[in-house]
Scaffold this motif. Structure first.
Motif, PDB file in Angstrom:
ATOM      1  N   ASN A  82      35.409  43.717  41.089  1.00  0.00           N
ATOM      2  CA  ASN A  82      36.475  43.848  40.109  1.00  0.00           C
ATOM      3  C   ASN A  82      36.320  42.881  38.945  1.00  0.00           C
ATOM      4  OD1 ASN A  82      38.243  45.963  41.025  1.00  0.00           O
ATOM      5  ND2 ASN A  82      38.558  44.679  42.804  1.00  0.00           N
ATOM      6  N   TYR A 101      43.046  38.130  43.377  1.00  0.00           N
ATOM      7  CA  TYR A 101      42.310  37.913  42.143  1.00  0.00           C
ATOM      8  C   TYR A 101      43.203  38.357  40.997  1.00  0.00           C
ATOM      9  CZ  TYR A 101      38.524  38.345  38.709  1.00  0.00           C
ATOM     10  OH  TYR A 101      37.728  38.219  37.600  1.00  0.00           O
ATOM     11  N   ARG A 134      41.145  33.028  41.050  1.00  0.00           N
ATOM     12  CA  ARG A 134      41.187  33.537  42.419  1.00  0.00           C
ATOM     13  C   ARG A 134      42.318  32.840  43.174  1.00  0.00           C
ATOM     14  NH1 ARG A 134      36.437  36.359  42.854  1.00  0.00           N
ATOM     15  NH2 ARG A 134      34.854  35.738  41.336  1.00  0.00           N
ATOM     16  N   THR A 173      44.674  42.216  41.607  1.00  0.00           N
ATOM     17  CA  THR A 173      43.869  43.102  42.420  1.00  0.00           C
ATOM     18  C   THR A 173      43.397  42.362  43.656  1.00  0.00           C
ATOM     19  OG1 THR A 173      42.013  44.676  42.363  1.00  0.00           O
ATOM     20  CG2 THR A 173      41.650  42.547  41.319  1.00  0.00           C
ATOM     21  N   MET A 174      42.794  43.085  44.551  1.00  0.00           N
ATOM     22  CA  MET A 174      42.141  42.472  45.698  1.00  0.00           C
ATOM     23  C   MET A 174      40.640  42.604  45.463  1.00  0.00           C
ATOM     24  SD  MET A 174      44.515  43.616  48.893  1.00  0.00           S
ATOM     25  CE  MET A 174      44.867  45.269  48.271  1.00  0.00           C
TER      26      MET A 174
END
Lengths: 113, 113
Positions: free
Chosen positions: A99, B32, B51, B93-94
């Motif tokens: 990502n 993230y 992160r 997001t992951m």
């Protein structure tokens, strides 16, 4: 090095018609995602393609479909257009499935009348 | 939808001031986070990321703070310039597998000379 390229930049369609939007990913990127951005809102995830397959899909009806080609470029197709489909359609590419490294194109502005 | 933002908040500052833009994220499993800048007619542009194993990260004139306890992100821009005027989005997001970006509401930053 070209970034993400989208075409066309602007498009006007009539309700009920079909539209195809195109995206060329950044060099070295093989994963392509599509987002819809309505006016005044954040982008919403439509779907993501990797190795020519749809890997993840957001909450969009089946009227929204896509394709990824062997050269990693992608198309977004929308059938039976509704007024509510008017939006900026963004393509983003990234390397493999990671990502980070997401790069967005400038988008295609679709207006449905 | 996952990105709600019918009313875009606006932050107005003077050139040279420090700006702080806030964002609440929705998924406690997100690991993230990314801040994007979007200028009129363009796609989102990456500014800085962080992160979940960090609570602060600094870039050039920008700092991102992450508070996982209350699911809050902030973007600090030092010595804001007129060229910083844009809409700013946070995204979560992951960072595993085929994941999507979920965008926050967005904040419009207006910088006066």
């Amino acid at each position: 090095d070209a970034g993400v390229t989208q075409s066309p930049t602007h498009l006007i369609k009539t309700r009920g018609q079909q539209v195809t939007l195109r995206c060329s990913p950044k060099s070295g990127h093989d994963t392509v995602s599509w987002y819809q951005q309505a006016l005044g809102q954040g982008p919403q995830f439509i779907f993501q393609y990797y190795e020519e397959e749809e890997r993840q899909r957001g909450n969009f009806p089946d009227r929204f479909s896509g394709h990824q080609f062997p050269n990693y470029s992608s198309e977004l197709n929308v059938n039976a257009l509704l007024l509510g489909d008017s939006a900026l359609y963004l393509c983003a590419s990234s390397p493999q499935t990671l990502n980070y490294g997401y790069t967005f194109g400038s988008g295609t502005r679709l207006t449905v009348v | 939808g996952e990105s709600v933002g019918l009313h875009l908040p606006t932050l107005s500052v003077q050139e040279g001031d420090n700006s702080i833009i806030n964002c609440a994220y929705s998924n406690s499993a997100s690991d993230y986070f990314i801040w994007y800048k979007q200028e009129s007619g363009k796609g989102p542009q990456f500014i800085i990321d962080i992160r979940s194993n960090m609570d602060k990260r600094q870039g050039q004139r920008v700092t991102v703070l992450l508070n996982k306890t209350v699911k809050h992100l902030s973007l600090q821009i030092a010595a804001t310039q007129p060229g910083d005027s844009a809409v700013y989005f946070c995204a979560e997001t992951m960072n595993t597998g085929f994941q999507k970006l979920v965008f926050g509401t967005g904040t419009r930053l207006l910088v006066s000379p």
